[in-house]
Design a protein around this motif. Structure first.
Motif, short mmCIF file in Angstrom:
data_model
loop_
_atom_site.label_atom_id
_atom_site.label_comp_id
_atom_site.label_asym_id
_atom_site.label_seq_id
_atom_site.Cartn_x
_atom_site.Cartn_y
_atom_site.Cartn_z
N THR A 225 0.83 -1.21 0.00
CA THR A 225 0.00 0.00 0.00
C THR A 225 0.86 1.26 0.00
O THR A 225 0.36 2.36 -0.19
CB THR A 225 -0.90 0.06 1.25
OG1 THR A 225 -0.04 0.12 2.41
CG2 THR A 225 -1.80 -1.14 1.36
N GLY A 228 3.13 1.07 4.76
CA GLY A 228 3.66 0.20 5.82
C GLY A 228 4.75 0.86 6.66
O GLY A 228 4.66 0.88 7.90
N THR A 253 19.15 -5.29 2.97
CA THR A 253 18.71 -4.13 3.74
C THR A 253 18.59 -4.52 5.21
O THR A 253 18.19 -5.64 5.52
CB THR A 253 17.32 -3.68 3.23
OG1 THR A 253 17.43 -3.40 1.83
CG2 THR A 253 16.81 -2.45 3.96
P1 ADP Z 1 5.03 -0.94 0.35
O1 ADP Z 1 3.62 -1.25 0.68
O2 ADP Z 1 5.20 -0.37 -1.03
O3 ADP Z 1 5.98 -2.04 0.65
P2 ADP Z 1 6.29 0.49 2.57
O4 ADP Z 1 5.96 1.81 3.20
O5 ADP Z 1 6.25 -0.70 3.44
O6 ADP Z 1 5.37 0.33 1.30
O7 ADP Z 1 7.76 0.60 1.94
C1 ADP Z 1 8.08 1.71 1.11
C2 ADP Z 1 9.05 1.31 0.02
O8 ADP Z 1 10.35 1.02 0.59
C3 ADP Z 1 8.67 0.04 -0.73
O9 ADP Z 1 7.80 0.32 -1.82
C4 ADP Z 1 10.03 -0.47 -1.22
O10 ADP Z 1 10.37 0.19 -2.42
C5 ADP Z 1 10.98 -0.01 -0.13
N1 ADP Z 1 11.32 -1.10 0.83
C6 ADP Z 1 10.78 -1.31 2.06
N2 ADP Z 1 11.34 -2.36 2.69
C7 ADP Z 1 12.29 -2.84 1.84
C8 ADP Z 1 13.23 -3.92 1.91
N3 ADP Z 1 13.32 -4.72 2.98
N4 ADP Z 1 14.05 -4.10 0.84
C9 ADP Z 1 13.98 -3.32 -0.26
N5 ADP Z 1 13.11 -2.27 -0.38
C10 ADP Z 1 12.27 -2.03 0.66
#
Ligand code: ADP
Length: 268
Positions: A225, A228, A253
């Protein structure tokens, strides 16, 4: 609130507060801009699944789809998009509750080893599907005071991202360690580490923003969404903790969280 500290008082007891007043107006403008951007983002995010549901339902109702396989695949899309709407609405409500300060903590002592057994069990199905090894390294005797539901939400969000953005066969690990701070208090430092695709350096400062995604298509296709991490950050701060992120593109990460071992004894 207009801050008047440090402003000289005149003889008649009034303040010369002009500069502070201007700053206040700028802050209000900035907040208004953020709010209207948020509303625009929300509308956009909601419109996409609504349009998909409408389109596929119309096609089915039009009677043009005769073979059952295609009809079922359209129904599956309608179902998935509806699920996404559900998640979006849930996340938006959660975020607005936290941001309007209506969320409070209901704290109790949590045995971290038991807690992570249960969190990992919930996530194990998704991890197994991608053959990702999921593990936790938590000292057996470690307890933390916190809101169990909210801590669960924090780690479920971080772990589902870690699994989502890691290739098949990768590794996702949670580590918790007890830390004695210089002021005599204690905290727990958590690391959620994956061997996934990583996040480009330029995007790192923005990933906690609402609806910020590094790769929109990937986030959407995996059901994300875009809210998160901003929910995670708010919930960590509600526990008076801090969160940061380190990442190497193509290597992995790590999210680092430091939460106080005990919550201050006050009205949560
Ligand atoms: P989403 O629902 O798109 O996952 P989040 O707010 O949880 O939204 O995360 C924002 C963005 O950060 C994600 O769209 C992704 O691009 C990046 N991201 C988050 N966690 C990771 C991870 N563990 N590894 C790589 N990219 C990540």
């Amino acid at each position: 609130i207009i801050r008047l500290d440090g402003v000289p008082m005149t003889q008649d007891g009034s303040y010369r507060g002009m500069l502070f007043l201007l700053q206040e107006v700028t802050d209000i403008r900035r907040l208004e801009k953020m709010r209207s951007e948020f509303v625009a983002n929300v509308s956009h995010e909601l419109k996409t699944p609504v349009a998909a549901v409408k389109g596929f339902a119309e096609t089915l109702l039009g009677g043009g789809v005769t073979d059952e396989k295609t009809a079922r695949s359209f129904l599956q899309i309608i179902y998935d998009e509806n699920e996404r709407l559900n998640r979006l609405i849930g996340d938006i409500l959660e975020l607005s509750k936290i941001e309007s300060k209506r969320a409070h903590l209901v704290c109790s002592p949590i045995h971290l080893s038991t807690f992570f057994d249960s969190v990992l069990e919930t996530m194990s199905k998704v991890a197994e599907k991608k053959k990702i090894s999921l593990s936790a390294e938590v000292p057996e005797e470690l307890f933390i005071e916190g809101d169990e539901d909210k801590l669960r939400q924090i780690f479920m969000n971080l772990l589902s991202n870690a699994i989502n953005y890691t290739h098949d066969g990768g590794n996702v690990r949670v580590i918790a360690v007890n830390k004695q701070k210089e002021d005599g208090s204690e905290s727990v430092v958590f690391t959620v580490r994956d061997t996934g695709m990583g996040i480009p350096r330029k995007d790192l400062p923005r990933i906690f923003e609402r609806f910020y995604r590094v790769d929109k298509a990937r986030s959407r296709s995996s059901g994300g969404t875009g809210l998160g991490l901003s929910i995670v950050k708010h919930l960590v701060e509600l526990h008076r903790g801090v969160i940061s992120v380190e990442s190497n593109l193509g290597i992995g990460t790590s999210f680092l969280l430091e939460l106080p071992l005990l919550q201050e004894d006050e009205e949560y």
